[in-house]
Motif scaffolding. Structure first.
Motif, PDB file in Angstrom:
ATOM      1  N   VAL A 438      -2.443  -3.778  -3.305  1.00  0.00           N
ATOM      2  CA  VAL A 438      -2.028  -5.038  -2.672  1.00  0.00           C
ATOM      3  C   VAL A 438      -0.505  -5.073  -2.646  1.00  0.00           C
ATOM      4  O   VAL A 438       0.145  -4.827  -3.669  1.00  0.00           O
ATOM      5  CB  VAL A 438      -2.572  -6.261  -3.426  1.00  0.00           C
ATOM      6  N   THR A 439       0.065  -5.352  -1.488  1.00  0.00           N
ATOM      7  CA  THR A 439       1.520  -5.458  -1.357  1.00  0.00           C
ATOM      8  C   THR A 439       1.887  -6.796  -0.738  1.00  0.00           C
ATOM      9  O   THR A 439       1.060  -7.469  -0.118  1.00  0.00           O
ATOM     10  CB  THR A 439       2.089  -4.331  -0.481  1.00  0.00           C
ATOM     11  N   HIS A 441       5.772  -9.405   0.234  1.00  0.00           N
ATOM     12  CA  HIS A 441       7.232  -9.406   0.315  1.00  0.00           C
ATOM     13  C   HIS A 441       7.726 -10.822   0.567  1.00  0.00           C
ATOM     14  O   HIS A 441       7.128 -11.580   1.320  1.00  0.00           O
ATOM     15  CB  HIS A 441       7.698  -8.481   1.449  1.00  0.00           C
ATOM     16  N   ASP A 442       8.805 -11.177  -0.110  1.00  0.00           N
ATOM     17  CA  ASP A 442       9.509 -12.413   0.212  1.00  0.00           C
ATOM     18  C   ASP A 442      11.007 -12.110   0.227  1.00  0.00           C
ATOM     19  O   ASP A 442      11.418 -10.937   0.142  1.00  0.00           O
ATOM     20  CB  ASP A 442       9.145 -13.547  -0.751  1.00  0.00           C
ATOM     21  N   LYS A 443      11.829 -13.122   0.324  1.00  0.00           N
ATOM     22  CA  LYS A 443      13.265 -12.896   0.475  1.00  0.00           C
ATOM     23  C   LYS A 443      13.888 -12.211  -0.735  1.00  0.00           C
ATOM     24  O   LYS A 443      14.972 -11.615  -0.634  1.00  0.00           O
ATOM     25  CB  LYS A 443      13.978 -14.222   0.748  1.00  0.00           C
ATOM     26  N   SER A 444      13.207 -12.266  -1.892  1.00  0.00           N
ATOM     27  CA  SER A 444      13.749 -11.637  -3.101  1.00  0.00           C
ATOM     28  C   SER A 444      13.408 -10.159  -3.202  1.00  0.00           C
ATOM     29  O   SER A 444      14.110  -9.401  -3.875  1.00  0.00           O
ATOM     30  CB  SER A 444      13.245 -12.363  -4.353  1.00  0.00           C
ATOM     31  N   GLY A 445      12.313  -9.753  -2.570  1.00  0.00           N
ATOM     32  CA  GLY A 445      11.902  -8.358  -2.675  1.00  0.00           C
ATOM     33  C   GLY A 445      10.407  -8.201  -2.515  1.00  0.00           C
ATOM     34  O   GLY A 445       9.699  -9.112  -2.066  1.00  0.00           O
ATOM     35  N   GLY A 446       9.912  -7.012  -2.878  1.00  0.00           N
ATOM     36  CA  GLY A 446       8.512  -6.690  -2.677  1.00  0.00           C
ATOM     37  C   GLY A 446       7.624  -7.065  -3.848  1.00  0.00           C
ATOM     38  O   GLY A 446       8.090  -7.344  -4.959  1.00  0.00           O
ATOM     39  N   TYR A 447       6.316  -7.089  -3.568  1.00  0.00           N
ATOM     40  CA  TYR A 447       5.285  -7.273  -4.588  1.00  0.00           C
ATOM     41  C   TYR A 447       4.329  -6.085  -4.509  1.00  0.00           C
ATOM     42  O   TYR A 447       4.096  -5.533  -3.428  1.00  0.00           O
ATOM     43  CB  TYR A 447       4.503  -8.564  -4.374  1.00  0.00           C
ATOM     44  N   LEU A 448       3.750  -5.736  -5.650  1.00  0.00           N
ATOM     45  CA  LEU A 448       2.858  -4.577  -5.693  1.00  0.00           C
ATOM     46  C   LEU A 448       1.844  -4.741  -6.813  1.00  0.00           C
ATOM     47  O   LEU A 448       2.189  -5.149  -7.928  1.00  0.00           O
ATOM     48  CB  LEU A 448       3.673  -3.294  -5.925  1.00  0.00           C
ATOM     49  N   ALA A 449       0.587  -4.413  -6.516  1.00  0.00           N
ATOM     50  CA  ALA A 449      -0.464  -4.397  -7.535  1.00  0.00           C
ATOM     51  C   ALA A 449      -1.507  -3.364  -7.137  1.00  0.00           C
ATOM     52  O   ALA A 449      -1.699  -3.079  -5.950  1.00  0.00           O
ATOM     53  CB  ALA A 449      -1.112  -5.771  -7.683  1.00  0.00           C
ATOM     54  N   SER A 450      -2.171  -2.800  -8.126  1.00  0.00           N
ATOM     55  CA  SER A 450      -3.214  -1.815  -7.889  1.00  0.00           C
ATOM     56  C   SER A 450      -4.359  -2.078  -8.847  1.00  0.00           C
ATOM     57  O   SER A 450      -4.132  -2.369 -10.031  1.00  0.00           O
ATOM     58  CB  SER A 450      -2.667  -0.394  -8.092  1.00  0.00           C
ATOM     59  N   VAL A 451      -5.587  -1.983  -8.345  1.00  0.00           N
ATOM     60  CA  VAL A 451      -6.752  -2.232  -9.203  1.00  0.00           C
ATOM     61  C   VAL A 451      -7.890  -1.307  -8.771  1.00  0.00           C
ATOM     62  O   VAL A 451      -8.172  -1.171  -7.580  1.00  0.00           O
ATOM     63  CB  VAL A 451      -7.188  -3.720  -9.124  1.00  0.00           C
ATOM     64  N   PRO A 452      -8.536  -0.604  -9.724  1.00  0.00           N
ATOM     65  CA  PRO A 452      -9.666   0.265  -9.368  1.00  0.00           C
ATOM     66  C   PRO A 452     -10.909  -0.541  -9.041  1.00  0.00           C
ATOM     67  O   PRO A 452     -11.099  -1.647  -9.560  1.00  0.00           O
ATOM     68  CB  PRO A 452      -9.861   1.103 -10.636  1.00  0.00           C
TER      69      PRO A 452
END
Length: 470
Positions: A438-439, A441-452
């Motif tokens: 899952v990705t 983005h907002d004005k501060s930067g990116g988001y990231l998560a991963s789940v099996p």
């Protein structure tokens, strides 16, 4: 020692007592000291389906979201019973129909629990997510809501300034449990960083701050073990450099040692991904780490010897920006996970991609929503040719199914667009592994998560309960 005999129970009963977790059918062995540690549940003997299931989420530091999803109706034989769903730790009441989804706010600092009975028990999955958007705490954390275990490995924390690991423990059973957490580094178990004898009363949730680690724990691994009824655990990795958030990540799927591990959905950006390894046994392990791209090419190949009882790291330098599968093989059983960051500097987020189990029966995952500029993708990987039906459930409730062929050692990535749940039904012989990235983005930067993607519990299984060794 006074044996009290061998008792046949369902996996659902054992999950409720915190002893065993299984998928469609399984047989296991567990130690028990008192007959009352096992709580019987009802099984529909006409269909073989479980008719009661309990899933526990470890909860969020701030208000998060708990989501549930029910397996598509055509994928599971109807039990003929009406379904009932009860939840605690959330605002409002979850409402679920066969094949549907629902989500509610998960209260701050509270474990979430979902208990399904009747026709909703078989094929139920649950997950939680938390989006922190503050100046000092920023990151997207997505995790599943697993059953209790008595042993599991987690990765997180490190020697970096401003990096802290927090272990969240929940006892969903009706009897107490005692938990130890061994923090393992380059020289073995660090007794100062480890914790022992954490007692959890029935239903209790505790947060144990493992703290920022010394240099020997730069590649720390955490082994959680529980006596009694078992424990639901997650490890949260929080990193703040000065006033700049590097990110947050929570892993809730405990890993078991193996000689062949697949980690789908590892992201590479301007920041170099890192694979952490730990060897639970006493013998040294010769470990090979291979990174595989979407064409099936091995774009990185590292071999490293790791001493028994220690942890180590492998930097995956030289990768292009993209999504990869990592395969870890060894001559001794190991555990492994991969760390990624959205960028090498500035305000970022980070994610731990953990080992994905082999899927030979239906599996599913509830997906997060309302992530800024959010998107999700599913990576499928197999060591032998495999085929699978992939069903996505949209926010409107409409679903879409496609048949997918997965070549051996060649990851397949499927965009999930606006899906709120994804379901997998293997149709071939090859064992499949899957993870969702899952990705945002907002004005501060990116988001990231991963789940099996984890298997869904469906049918009755059996286990042998043996008296504890004293």
């Amino acid at each position: 020692m006074n044996p009290w005999g061998v008792v046949r129970v369902t996996v659902a009963a054992l999950a409720g007592a915190g002893l065993v977790w299984g998928a469609t059918q399984a047989t296991g062995t567990a130690d028990a000291t008192r007959p009352r540690d096992v709580r019987a549940v009802t099984v529909d003997n006409t269909s073989g389906l479980i008719t009661q299931q309990s899933l526990t989420c470890t909860g969020a530091d701030v208000v998060g979201t708990l989501a549930v999803a029910s397996m598509p109706s055509g994928w599971v034989k109807a039990s003929g019973q009406r379904g009932r769903l009860e939840a605690s730790g959330v605002t409002g009441q979850l409402s679920l129909r066969p094949g549907g989804t629902d989500a509610r706010a998960l209260l701050s600092g509270t474990a979430g629990r979902v208990v399904a009975s009747g026709g909703l028990a078989a094929g139920l999955v649950a997950g939680q997510w938390q989006l922190d958007r503050g100046a000092s705490a920023r990151g997207l954390m997505v995790s599943s809501c697993p059953a209790p275990v008595q042993s599991g490995w987690f990765f997180g924390g490190g020697h970096d300034a401003g990096r802290v690991a927090r272990l969240i423990l929940v006892n969903p059973a009706e009897t107490p449990t005692t938990v130890d957490a061994a923090v393992v580094g380059a020289s073995g178990t660090d007794r100062a960083a480890s914790v022992q004898g954490v007692v959890l009363a029935p239903g209790e949730r505790k947060v144990v701050t493992l703290g920022d680690f010394g240099g020997d724990l730069a590649a720390a691994a955490v082994h959680v073990s529980a006596s009694g009824a078992g424990v639901v655990a997650s490890l949260t990795d929080v990193w703040l450099t000065g006033e700049t958030p590097v990110g947050e990540s929570t892993s809730a799927d405990p890993e078991s040692p193996a000689k062949d591990i697949l980690i789908p959905g590892v992201s590479s950006t301007s920041a170099t991904p890192v694979v952490r390894l730990a060897v639970p046994g006493s013998a040294p392990a010769i470990v090979r780490v291979r990174v595989i791209d979407g064409s099936g090419a091995v774009v990185a190949d590292r071999v490293q010897t790791v001493a028994g009882g220690t942890a180590a790291a492998v930097d995956l330098t030289g990768l292009k920006t993209g999504s990869y599968a990592v395969r870890v093989t060894a001559d001794e059983s190991v555990v492994a996970a991969a760390w990624s960051r959205t960028a090498s500097h500035g305000t970022t987020d980070m994610a731990w991609s953990t080992a994905a189990p082999s899927l030979t029966a239906p599996a599913g995952l509830a997906l997060p929503s309302d992530i800024p500029s959010g998107s999700a993708s599913l990576m499928l990987v197999a060591t032998a040719p495999a085929s699978v039906d992939v069903l996505t459930v949209g926010a409107s409730g409409a679903d879409s199914t496609r048949a997918v062929t997965v070549p051996a050692n060649q990851p397949v990535v499927i965009p999930l667009r606006d899906a709120v749940a994804v379901w997998l039904r293997p149709t071939g012989q090859g064992a499949l592994h899957a993870a969702v990235t899952v990705t945002g983005h907002d004005k501060s930067g990116g988001y990231l998560a991963s789940v099996p993607v984890q298997p869904a519990m469906l049918t009755q299984a059996t286990a042998r309960l043996l008296p504890a060794r004293g």
